[in-house]
Design an enzyme around this catalytic site. Structure first.
Site, PDB file in Angstrom:
ATOM      1  N   ASP A 174      37.052  35.755  47.602  1.00  0.00           N
ATOM      2  CA  ASP A 174      35.991  34.745  47.542  1.00  0.00           C
ATOM      3  C   ASP A 174      34.779  35.240  46.747  1.00  0.00           C
ATOM      4  O   ASP A 174      34.729  36.402  46.333  1.00  0.00           O
ATOM      5  CB  ASP A 174      35.590  34.313  48.960  1.00  0.00           C
ATOM      6  CG  ASP A 174      35.516  35.485  49.920  1.00  0.00           C
ATOM      7  OD1 ASP A 174      34.814  36.458  49.584  1.00  0.00           O
ATOM      8  OD2 ASP A 174      36.196  35.447  50.985  1.00  0.00           O
TER       9      ASP A 174
ATOM     10  N   GLU B 251      41.304  31.495  24.209  1.00  0.00           N
ATOM     11  CA  GLU B 251      42.707  31.857  24.421  1.00  0.00           C
ATOM     12  C   GLU B 251      43.503  31.050  23.402  1.00  0.00           C
ATOM     13  O   GLU B 251      43.750  29.866  23.601  1.00  0.00           O
ATOM     14  CB  GLU B 251      43.168  31.523  25.842  1.00  0.00           C
ATOM     15  CG  GLU B 251      44.568  32.059  26.114  1.00  0.00           C
ATOM     16  CD  GLU B 251      45.308  31.326  27.223  1.00  0.00           C
ATOM     17  OE1 GLU B 251      46.217  31.910  27.805  1.00  0.00           O
ATOM     18  OE2 GLU B 251      45.000  30.154  27.494  1.00  0.00           O
TER      19      GLU B 251
ATOM     20  N   ASP C  83      38.384  39.663  49.824  1.00  0.00           N
ATOM     21  CA  ASP C  83      38.201  38.608  50.822  1.00  0.00           C
ATOM     22  C   ASP C  83      37.178  39.056  51.862  1.00  0.00           C
ATOM     23  O   ASP C  83      37.356  40.106  52.484  1.00  0.00           O
ATOM     24  CB  ASP C  83      39.564  38.326  51.477  1.00  0.00           C
ATOM     25  CG  ASP C  83      39.454  37.381  52.661  1.00  0.00           C
ATOM     26  OD1 ASP C  83      38.516  36.561  52.680  1.00  0.00           O
ATOM     27  OD2 ASP C  83      40.318  37.463  53.558  1.00  0.00           O
TER      28      ASP C  83
ATOM     29  N   ASP D 266      40.269  35.095  55.633  1.00  0.00           N
ATOM     30  CA  ASP D 266      41.259  34.008  55.509  1.00  0.00           C
ATOM     31  C   ASP D 266      42.375  34.369  54.522  1.00  0.00           C
ATOM     32  O   ASP D 266      43.250  33.543  54.237  1.00  0.00           O
ATOM     33  CB  ASP D 266      40.588  32.686  55.116  1.00  0.00           C
ATOM     34  CG  ASP D 266      39.970  32.726  53.732  1.00  0.00           C
ATOM     35  OD1 ASP D 266      39.956  33.813  53.100  1.00  0.00           O
ATOM     36  OD2 ASP D 266      39.486  31.677  53.265  1.00  0.00           O
TER      37      ASP D 266
ATOM     38  N   ASN E  36      35.973  36.897  54.454  1.00  0.00           N
ATOM     39  CA  ASN E  36      35.965  36.167  55.736  1.00  0.00           C
ATOM     40  C   ASN E  36      37.336  36.145  56.420  1.00  0.00           C
ATOM     41  O   ASN E  36      37.553  35.384  57.358  1.00  0.00           O
ATOM     42  CB  ASN E  36      35.433  34.738  55.548  1.00  0.00           C
ATOM     43  CG  ASN E  36      36.340  33.904  54.649  1.00  0.00           C
ATOM     44  OD1 ASN E  36      37.268  34.452  54.033  1.00  0.00           O
ATOM     45  ND2 ASN E  36      36.098  32.611  54.580  1.00  0.00           N
TER      46      ASN E  36
ATOM     47  N   HIS F 101      45.670  37.874  33.890  1.00  0.00           N
ATOM     48  CA  HIS F 101      46.294  37.229  35.052  1.00  0.00           C
ATOM     49  C   HIS F 101      47.606  36.523  34.710  1.00  0.00           C
ATOM     50  O   HIS F 101      48.281  36.020  35.608  1.00  0.00           O
ATOM     51  CB  HIS F 101      45.318  36.221  35.654  1.00  0.00           C
ATOM     52  CG  HIS F 101      45.060  35.077  34.716  1.00  0.00           C
ATOM     53  ND1 HIS F 101      44.391  35.230  33.517  1.00  0.00           N
ATOM     54  CD2 HIS F 101      45.417  33.787  34.769  1.00  0.00           C
ATOM     55  CE1 HIS F 101      44.352  34.074  32.898  1.00  0.00           C
ATOM     56  NE2 HIS F 101      44.960  33.163  33.625  1.00  0.00           N
ATOM     57  N   ASP F 102      47.962  36.451  33.421  1.00  0.00           N
ATOM     58  CA  ASP F 102      49.213  35.807  33.000  1.00  0.00           C
ATOM     59  C   ASP F 102      50.274  36.823  32.586  1.00  0.00           C
ATOM     60  O   ASP F 102      51.367  36.432  32.150  1.00  0.00           O
ATOM     61  CB  ASP F 102      48.979  34.916  31.768  1.00  0.00           C
ATOM     62  CG  ASP F 102      48.155  33.688  32.081  1.00  0.00           C
ATOM     63  OD1 ASP F 102      48.160  33.244  33.243  1.00  0.00           O
ATOM     64  OD2 ASP F 102      47.506  33.172  31.140  1.00  0.00           O
TER      65      ASP F 102
ATOM     66  N   ASP G 255      40.285  28.244  27.963  1.00  0.00           N
ATOM     67  CA  ASP G 255      41.706  28.202  28.295  1.00  0.00           C
ATOM     68  C   ASP G 255      42.531  27.336  27.341  1.00  0.00           C
ATOM     69  O   ASP G 255      42.152  26.194  27.051  1.00  0.00           O
ATOM     70  CB  ASP G 255      41.831  27.611  29.712  1.00  0.00           C
ATOM     71  CG  ASP G 255      43.239  27.685  30.257  1.00  0.00           C
ATOM     72  OD1 ASP G 255      43.697  28.795  30.537  1.00  0.00           O
ATOM     73  OD2 ASP G 255      43.871  26.615  30.400  1.00  0.00           O
TER      74      ASP G 255
ATOM     75  N   ASP H  67      35.532  30.520  33.380  1.00  0.00           N
ATOM     76  CA  ASP H  67      36.722  30.024  32.716  1.00  0.00           C
ATOM     77  C   ASP H  67      36.501  28.541  32.436  1.00  0.00           C
ATOM     78  O   ASP H  67      36.005  27.811  33.289  1.00  0.00           O
ATOM     79  CB  ASP H  67      37.940  30.208  33.632  1.00  0.00           C
ATOM     80  CG  ASP H  67      39.183  30.594  32.858  1.00  0.00           C
ATOM     81  OD1 ASP H  67      39.570  29.816  31.971  1.00  0.00           O
ATOM     82  OD2 ASP H  67      39.770  31.649  33.159  1.00  0.00           O
TER      83      ASP H  67
END
Ligand code: TEU
Ligand code: CA
Length: 574
Positions: A32, A259, A24, A28, A26, A331-332, A202, A101
């Site tokens: 990003d 996938e 990150d 928040d 910035n 990520h899964d 995907d 993706d």
């Protein structure tokens, strides 16, 4: 296969970025695009050629960006299209290409198409989706979506339902509609024209539907049947995938990784053979071993021998056909170290050992962010800490099956997708150096021990080991054998050993050109105790080793969690 047509992507090493949790810039609390730009030199140093970025399109983030509301826009949470273009250009300067993706089985319910379809289900956009009338006041069929509950969501004020294989906020697109397909193809080509190297695609097997939506035998107490059962009974996805390829990827010589779950037996050549639907597909054979009866909360414990068998069989099958993409995590999935290593091996040595096996198998190695420093599953204190839609569903399912709050927490913590989604551990500072603000998802408390900063300072770290491993794989001398060399399992009769040869016949030797033959042995001891193995070939050279106690001479000695990569010479005298 050794002599088959060579493709530009055969020898590439890929790194997956989950942008929300990467870096990150910035404050928040959300990673990003500028954060990715800031870390390109880090990726370059690691030896990465291609970066796959999980979705950065505009999205309500019901499923973390896998619900796209505008395929042509960058989510403001991540930055702007200018940032994206800069990322492409900065990556290119460093010899890195970008893979995006592609989520085209479904879009977000906030997408303009779906909003128009809802307003007028009989109109043009109604046919971009699957709207069906209910049966006897019930849903059109008894399918359970991947994230729980019916695949059919009623449309208020009508007798109609729409279909969604995932969340109800992810309506499935109607691939039987040529106009809808053309709109997707235009979008794909628009991105490829920007200079992308390709796409990770995907959930693509789901695009082909039996549009009769026949009722299926229920497989759970809810009276529903998991939608994957319908997918398994449906044929004809190949035609759609060829149409997709011809109208898009093929024209750009793009790299595509599908996938694909629930492929039918014998279909591998059609998917990834020389003129297959995709460049490659992920090898999930080891991951599928921990599928449970009711999803993944009830996943069985991983058995080493079953894991080894799954990998070996997959390698032997694919090398006659094409290349698979090898992962230990994404990520899964939970972290590979926490999943594929026994507890005693969840340390630096074990982490290096697992990485060595994964990266030197035949295929395209994919690393998931944090894998290169050995990130592990998080400790979860309460179900409220979870954000992931699938984890929440599995927690609910586990509770429904009678598990107590603590039991359900424990079983879901083991396999939760959120294990992969905690912030990348850049340093031991608060919030792992990921953000100066409050991170959208808590950082793993073990960031004080496992982080990039400290590993950069330590020559013996997991990070430096991964750098060496990737450099070895890509070196002029060994690139050929690690890319195209045959795979052959070794020491299969040893209880705790995962070992294999990668070998290359010499070619063009008569003309004085061509390549010399090579044989490499990769041998890993997943056991706790040291072992000694006979060597079939003389040892020319130790290419990499993870522990000083490993030794290769007349015989091979591997410490517990030891791995060695050896260049073999002549057959050893017996
Ligand atoms: O995943 C598709 C998929 O079928 C599995 O990942 C599985 O259903 C899921 O992990 C259950 O826990 C892809 C994406 O990788 C995933 O992140 C998205 O949520 C999904 O598609 C929907 O787009
Ligand atoms: Ca940010």
């Amino acid at each position: 296969m050794e002599t088959a047509k060579r493709k530009w992507w055969h020898d590439k090493v890929v790194y997956q970025i989950y942008p929300k949790s990467f870096y990150d810039t910035n404050g928040d609390g959300i990673g990003d695009l500028r954060g990715i730009i800031a870390k390109l030199d880090y990726l370059k140093e690691l030896g990465i050629d291609l970066v796959w970025i999980s979705p950065v399109y505009k999205s309500p983030f019901v499923d973390q960006g896998y619900d796209i509301s505008d395929y042509y826009g960058i989510a403001p949470e991540f930055g702007t299209m200018e940032d994206f273009d800069e990322l492409l250009a900065e990556a290119k300067k460093r010899g890195i290409s970008i893979v995006m993706d592609l989520v085209i089985n479904h879009c977000s319910d906030q997408h303009e198409w779906f909003q128009k379809a809802l307003a007028d289900p009989e109109g043009k956009y109604g046919d971009y989706f699957y709207f069906r009338e209910g049966k006897d006041g019930k849903a059109p069929s008894n399918y359970r979506s991947y994230f729980g509950g019916s695949c059919w969501e009623p449309v208020p004020g009508t007798d109609k339902y729409y279909f969604h294989a995932f969340a109800k906020e992810q309506p499935d697109l109607n691939w039987e509609n040529p106009q809808m397909r053309q709109e997707l193809y235009d979008m794909i080509n628009w991105w490829l024209d920007k200079g992308l190297a390709g796409f990770r695609i995907d959930a693509i097997i789901n695009i082909k539907k039996n549009v009769e939506f026949p009722e299926l035998e229920p497989d759970g107490p809810d009276g529903l049947a998991g939608y994957h059962l319908a997918v398994e009974q449906t044929s004809g996805v190949g035609e759609l995938l060829e149409d997709l390829k011809h109208n898009t990827f093929e024209k750009y010589d793009a790299f595509t990784v599908g996938e694909v779950f629930n492929m039918h037996d014998g279909e591998l050549p059609e998917f990834i053979g020389e003129d297959g639907h995709f460049s490659t597909i992920f090898d999930f054979s080891a991951h599928c071993l921990t599928e449970g009866e009711r999803g993944w909360y009830d996943a069985p414990e991983l058995d080493f021998k079953a894991w080894r068998k799954a990998l070996v069989e997959s390698q032997l099958e694919v090398q006659e056909i094409g290349f698979k993409a090898n992962i230990i995590e994404n990520h899964d999935e939970p972290r590979g170290v926490s999943r594929f290593l026994p507890e005693y091996a969840r340390n630096e040595a074990g982490t290096k050992m697992l990485g060595t096996v994964s990266l030197l198998l035949r295929g395209i190695p994919f690393l998931y962010q944090g894998q290169e420093i050995g990130m592990q599953n998080c400790v979860w204190e309460s179900p409220e800490e979870w954000d992931d839609i699938s984890t929440k569903d599995q927690y609910k399912t586990a509770r429904g099956a009678g598990l107590s709050r603590d039991e359900a927490l424990r079983v879901c913590a083991r396999m939760s997708r959120d294990n992969a989604r905690t912030p990348m551990q850049w340093s031991g500072d608060s919030n792992a150096g990921f953000t100066t603000g409050t991170p959208w998802m808590k950082a793993n408390p073990n960031c004080s021990e496992i982080n990039v900063e400290s590993q950069q300072r330590d020559a013996g770290s997991v990070l430096h080991y991964y750098q060496k491993l990737i450099a070895l794989r890509k070196s002029e001398e060994y690139k050929e054998v690690f890319t195209y060399g045959q795979f052959a399992p070794a020491y299969g009769e040893q209880d705790h050993v995962m070992a294999f040869y990668r070998s290359m016949e010499s070619s063009g030797a008569a003309s004085g050109e061509g390549t010399a033959g090579k044989r490499i042995l990769v041998a890993a001891n997943f056991g706790q105790d040291s072992i000694e193995l006979p060597l079939e070939y003389q040892v020319e050279k130790v290419l990499i080793s993870n522990l000083p106690k490993n030794h290769a001479g007349e015989r091979l000695t591997l410490a517990g969690c030891g791995v060695m990569v050896l260049e073999c010479g002549e057959k050893a005298a017996v």
